[in-house]
Scaffold this motif. Structure first.
Motif, PDB file in Angstrom:
ATOM      1  N   THR A  48       0.830  -1.198   0.000  1.00 36.58           N
ATOM      2  CA  THR A  48       0.000   0.000   0.000  1.00 36.58           C
ATOM      3  C   THR A  48       0.868   1.252   0.000  1.00 36.58           C
ATOM      4  O   THR A  48       2.006   1.246   0.484  1.00 36.58           O
ATOM      5  N   GLU A  49       0.310   2.330  -0.516  1.00 37.52           N
ATOM      6  CA  GLU A  49       1.000   3.612  -0.535  1.00 37.52           C
ATOM      7  C   GLU A  49       1.280   4.099   0.889  1.00 37.52           C
ATOM      8  O   GLU A  49       2.375   4.570   1.190  1.00 37.52           O
ATOM      9  N   ASP A  50       0.286   3.955   1.759  1.00 37.36           N
ATOM     10  CA  ASP A  50       0.457   4.378   3.151  1.00 37.36           C
ATOM     11  C   ASP A  50       1.563   3.595   3.847  1.00 37.36           C
ATOM     12  O   ASP A  50       2.304   4.150   4.665  1.00 37.36           O
ATOM     13  N   GLY A  51       1.697   2.316   3.519  1.00 41.84           N
ATOM     14  CA  GLY A  51       2.747   1.498   4.106  1.00 41.84           C
ATOM     15  C   GLY A  51       4.125   1.980   3.708  1.00 41.84           C
ATOM     16  O   GLY A  51       5.045   2.012   4.531  1.00 41.84           O
ATOM     17  N   VAL A  52       4.290   2.369   2.449  1.00 43.75           N
ATOM     18  CA  VAL A  52       5.574   2.893   1.979  1.00 43.75           C
ATOM     19  C   VAL A  52       5.876   4.219   2.670  1.00 43.75           C
ATOM     20  O   VAL A  52       6.994   4.451   3.134  1.00 43.75           O
ATOM     21  N   VAL A  53       4.879   5.092   2.752  1.00 42.30           N
ATOM     22  CA  VAL A  53       5.073   6.394   3.401  1.00 42.30           C
ATOM     23  C   VAL A  53       5.479   6.201   4.858  1.00 42.30           C
ATOM     24  O   VAL A  53       6.443   6.814   5.331  1.00 42.30           O
ATOM     25  N   ASP A  54       4.767   5.338   5.579  1.00 49.41           N
ATOM     26  CA  ASP A  54       5.096   5.094   6.989  1.00 49.41           C
ATOM     27  C   ASP A  54       6.502   4.525   7.152  1.00 49.41           C
ATOM     28  O   ASP A  54       7.261   4.960   8.025  1.00 49.41           O
TER      29      ASP A  54
END
Length: 66
Positions: free
Chosen positions: A30-36
């Motif tokens: 997920t995009e959020d996982g990469v950002v985190d």
């Protein structure tokens, strides 16, 4: 699909512990996982407040097949 972002795409002069260019890659489904993951890396390893770099991380993100 796996999404990923390279540390040196965000901080072009970032160095690792050995004094070489940082080669860390944040990966997630997920995009959020990469950002985190990247925000955690930037803050813990490079001591950078990554809150202002969220859009830079999203802009440098790429996708690949598994």
């Amino acid at each position: 699909m796996i999404k990923f972002c390279r540390c040196n795409a965000i901080l072009s002069l970032a160095l690792n512990e050995a004094g070489e260019g940082c080669r860390y890659v944040a990966k997630s489904e997920t995009e959020d996982g990469v950002v985190d993951d990247m925000m955690n890396h930037l803050s813990t390893v490079h001591e950078v407040d990554a809150k202002e770099l969220v859009w830079n991380i999203k802009g440098a993100m790429k996708s690949t097949r598994r």
